[in-house]
Design an enzyme around this catalytic site. Structure first.
Site, short mmCIF file in Angstrom:
data_model
loop_
_atom_site.label_atom_id
_atom_site.label_comp_id
_atom_site.label_asym_id
_atom_site.label_seq_id
_atom_site.Cartn_x
_atom_site.Cartn_y
_atom_site.Cartn_z
N GLY A 431 0.78 -1.23 0.00
CA GLY A 431 0.00 0.00 0.00
C GLY A 431 0.81 1.27 0.00
O GLY A 431 0.78 2.04 -0.95
N TRP A 560 -6.03 0.00 17.34
CA TRP A 560 -4.94 0.96 17.22
C TRP A 560 -5.39 2.38 17.54
O TRP A 560 -4.70 3.34 17.27
CB TRP A 560 -4.30 0.87 15.84
CG TRP A 560 -3.52 -0.41 15.67
CD1 TRP A 560 -3.45 -1.46 16.54
CD2 TRP A 560 -2.71 -0.78 14.56
NE1 TRP A 560 -2.64 -2.46 16.05
CE2 TRP A 560 -2.18 -2.07 14.82
CE3 TRP A 560 -2.38 -0.17 13.35
CZ2 TRP A 560 -1.33 -2.73 13.93
CZ3 TRP A 560 -1.54 -0.83 12.47
CH2 TRP A 560 -1.02 -2.09 12.75
N GLU A 664 2.94 -11.13 6.72
CA GLU A 664 4.35 -10.96 7.05
C GLU A 664 4.96 -12.33 7.30
O GLU A 664 4.54 -13.04 8.20
CB GLU A 664 4.49 -10.07 8.30
CG GLU A 664 5.90 -9.77 8.71
CD GLU A 664 6.52 -10.82 9.61
OE1 GLU A 664 7.75 -10.91 9.64
OE2 GLU A 664 5.78 -11.56 10.28
N HIS A 693 11.32 -3.75 7.17
CA HIS A 693 11.79 -3.04 8.35
C HIS A 693 13.31 -2.95 8.39
O HIS A 693 13.87 -2.29 9.26
CB HIS A 693 11.27 -3.72 9.62
CG HIS A 693 9.78 -3.80 9.66
ND1 HIS A 693 9.09 -4.92 9.29
CD2 HIS A 693 8.85 -2.86 9.96
CE1 HIS A 693 7.79 -4.69 9.37
NE2 HIS A 693 7.62 -3.45 9.78
#
EC number: 2.1.1.14
Length: 757
Positions: A431, A560, A664, A693
């Site tokens: 995204g 979140w 992931e 990351h």
């Protein structure tokens, strides 16, 4: 009896995210090592002073971490993966710590990162090797204890407990029982506790949150062995949080410890009954102030609850439910919150004030000061910003049909394959694309009123055009618009939904230097107008390839954010689900026919006790399906999840009924795909083929290696090729090189498959 107060830890990032800035400067070579250490020291001193000034009796030390407290424990124990230990003459130092967290080359990858229990904080997973020699190697806890003592504070050192530490880690290499390492690490713990006992401290806080879980029998019994071994060093306050420990009380009450801390916010206790089960000589620490939310505490209610056991307990502490790590730092930093709502909240500094007010009220048996504190809580109950009858009516009218697609995946898949005509192993991204300084400045200028709507739209469209152009040059199959208009995947949607409020400085640490600023859900949620349609429609107009729209799912927006506490999480999730359903249908009307609804927080919402999972998963899945199920067969729904284990919730993931799920997997070396060996996931899957990351550029060979692993678990015709996560935090050079290799790897794999077939 005098009741003292304490916190279980304080936010480490700094009031203005000083730690984040120092980390990034140090990593880029723009800050000297000595200056970096000074930043850490200054932050600790400020944190201790804030707590003391707010009235905290026992000041925590050991809660500060340069990256993550679990990683700090690995450093303390000398548990360093071999690939990181041999880089710099086997030296265990700060650079070694950052190599473990971030990696330093394709051959020296970072350690895995995953969620800290059911929070949005991430820890670096300890790696266990059967033959690794462990020793006391990182003396941060001793140094910081001395630092605080020199400043005159009444100090309470904090250490992550040995059983929880072993529970959180993973075996690398030859299999063995992790508990076998207990005999290796306990002497180190004993050495640390003995050295702390020589300082002027009353007790040590040892965190054992694993005690709230449904542990196997041998792990429960390991507590007895471990704490018998540590007995006689110093007084130990065994600290638990995030849920109740009543189911493990028979193993806990015989431990040779000074006392126990329990979480009265997330743990459902009958306090009077639980207190009667504990040894009378123990100190009982009550976690009464919510360390994971931002609402002002009802101190009157807490006063009444605690008062019921005062005469039955000789020693009592009150504290935060868990570390205040999960809370923003100081409400007084917020200059733009309206007066009405600001009185409803309490951040870390204010939570310290609450503990001070409550302990004084209990000691004096006087409620005047806490009644004044609570007045705004009662006013909120009558605010028109909280209850919205039209939202409640719509929620009550939901039918079962609203949770189901019109046809099965098999039927939808055939229609979608015909419509999109994608190659085998189609490539896409998750995204977001790099958030450059220019993008951040554009958004900041717009927010501050320095540019008008027209100039802002021109600027955003320019960045979208660049992202589409680069993806087409790379040969990616399903494109995205890059999300230049979004500062954060949750905050952006919160800003465009009614029922949310925002802070300017309400930052909390997610991992390392990554901080998030969660919105606060203050009332019933609804969508006032389309949110993403304009940008996705523009992106699609620039290309003949399909453009995938990006939404954040209802469960992730819920978890979140800082949620309301006056209605159930289920109701909030379904309100958000209905709002997103409107957005999905508007996207479809504008011919955006691949729509991704991210749900990375699905697993973190799980109750820590498995007996409660089914109830949660039922409404969480319903909330997702409520948002996604109204589309046609030819509209392809994607979802994305990251940083989590899936094997024990595979049925729930399949019930989401997304056409494609991206996950992931690269950082765990595709380990998560083992779940798909025993559970035949029926739909399409995009296992992440490289770790975004890390700044390491994945090689074509490494990506093909991971894809071959994936093919061993999943039929190749149902595999997508994508990075682990969004590319927001990477720079453009890293992004282009990595995606180029990803596309090349996919093409080479296609050629290989064609030759075989």
């Amino acid at each position: 009896m005098t009741i003292f107060n304490h916190t279980l830890g304080f936010p480490r990032i700094g009031l203005n995210r000083e730690l984040k800035k120092a980390q990034e400067d140090y990593w880029s070579g723009n800050l000297l090592y000595e200056d970096f250490l000074c930043v850490g020291s200054q932050l600790r001193r400020e944190n201790w002073k804030k707590q003391k000034d707010a009235g905290i009796d026992y000041i925590p030390v050991g809660d500060f971490a340069w990256y993550d407290h679990v990683l700090s424990t690995s450093m303390m124990l000398g548990n360093i993966p071999e690939r990181h230990l041999n880089v710099n003459d086997n030296k265990i130092d700060l650079d070694c710590l950052f190599r473990i967290a971030r990696g330093c080359s394709p051959d020296v990858a970072a350690s895995e990162m995953t969620k800290w229990f059911n929070t949005n904080y991430h820890y670096i997973v300890p790696e266990f090797n059967k033959n690794r020699i462990l020793k006391f190697s990182w003396k941060q806890i001793l140094e910081e204890t001395d630092e605080a003592l020199l400043l005159g504070y009444k100090v309470k050192p904090i250490i992550l407990g040995p059983i929880t530490y072993l529970w959180l880690g993973k075996i690398k290499g030859e299999y063995f029982d992790r508990l076998d390492l207990l005999k290796n690490i306990l002497p180190i713990y004993k050495q640390v506790l003995r050295e702390l006992s020589q300082r002027n401290i009353d007790f040590v806080q040892i965190d054992e949150p694993a005690l709230v879980l449904d542990l196997p029998e041998k792990w429960k019994k390991a507590y007895s062995y471990a704490y018998e071994y540590l007995n006689g060093t110093t007084k130990i306050l065994l600290t638990t949080y995030f849920d109740s420990i009543e189911h493990n009380i028979e193993y806990i009450r015989d431990l040779p410890i000074y006392g126990i801390h329990i979480d009265l916010v997330f743990g459902k206790y009958n306090l009077f009954d639980f207190n009667s089960k504990l040894p009378k000589e123990w100190i009982l620490s009550l976690g009464v102030i919510n360390g994971r939310n931002v609402w002002r505490a009802d101190l009157i209610k807490l006063f009444k609850s605690i008062s019921t056991i005062l005469k039955f307990r000789k020693k009592l502490l009150i504290g935060s439910s868990c570390s205040l790590l999960h809370s923003p730092i100081d409400l007084q930093k917020e200059k733009n919150l309206d007066k009405e709502s600001k009185k409803w909240f309490s951040f870390a500094v204010q939570k310290c004030t609450e503990l001070s007010l409550l302990s004084k009220a209990l000691n004096k048996n006087d409620t005047d000061s806490i009644q004044k504190w609570c007045s705004s809580i009662y006013e909120r109950n009558f605010s028109k910003r909280v209850q919205k009858i039209e939202v409640q009516n719509r929620l009550s009218e939901i039918l079962n049909v609203n949770f189901k697609r019109s046809d099965s995946y098999n039927i939808r898949s055939r229609e979608q394959k015909k419509k999109f005509n994608l190659p085998i192993l189609p490539t896409t991204t998750i995204g977001s694309f790099p958030q450059t300084l220019q993008i951040r400045k554009l958004r900041r200028d717009y927010k501050q009123g320095l540019i008008n709507d027209v100039d802002y739209e021109i600027g955003i469209k320019k960045h979208i055009k660049e992202v589409i152009k680069e993806q087409e040059k790379l040969g990616i199959d399903v494109l995205v618009h890059g999300e230049p208009e979004r500062n954060d995947m949750v905050e952006y949607f919160g800003e465009n939904l009614d029922g949310f409020i925002f802070t300017d400085n309400g930052w909390v640490q997610s991992y390392g230097s990554r901080c998030v600023k969660p919105p606060i859900i203050i009332g019933d949620v609804s969508r006032l107008k389309p949110i993403t349609v304009k940008w996705s429609k523009y992106a699609q107009s620039l290309t003949d390839k399909p453009v995938k729209a990006m939404l954040t799912g209802p469960v992730t927006i819920l978890f979140w954010s800082f949620p309301r506490e006056d209605i159930s999480l289920e109701k909030i999730a379904k309100q958000i689900g209905l709002a997103l359903r409107d957005e999905v249908l508007d996207l479809e009307k504008e011919k955006i026919e691949i729509i991704q609804i991210d749900e990375p927080a699905l697993r973190e919402g799980l109750p820590l006790r498995k007996s409660l999972w089914n109830e949660y998963l039922s409404w969480a899945v319903d909330a997702f399906r409520l948002s996604s199920s109204g589309v046609k067969n030819t509209t392809q729904i994607h979802t994305h999840m990251c940083y989590c284990e899936f094997h024990d919730i595979m049925h729930a993931i399949s019930f989401l009924d997304a056409d494609v799920i991206t996950i992931e997997t690269a950082r765990s070396d595709m380990e998560l795909l083992k779940s798909f060996k025993t559970f035949k996931y029926p739909n399409e899957i995009g296992p992440g083929v490289y770790d975004i990351h890390s700044s390491n550029i994945p090689s074509i060979t490494s990506i093909k290696f991971l894809l071959n692993k994936a093919i061993a678990y999943i039929p190749v015709e149902r595999i997508w090729v994508n990075p682990d996560c969004g590319l927001k935090t990477r720079n453009w050079n890293e992004t282009i090189l990595a995606l180029k290799n990803m596309v090349c790897a996919a093409k080479e794999m296609r050629d290989k498959i064609k030759k075989i077939t």
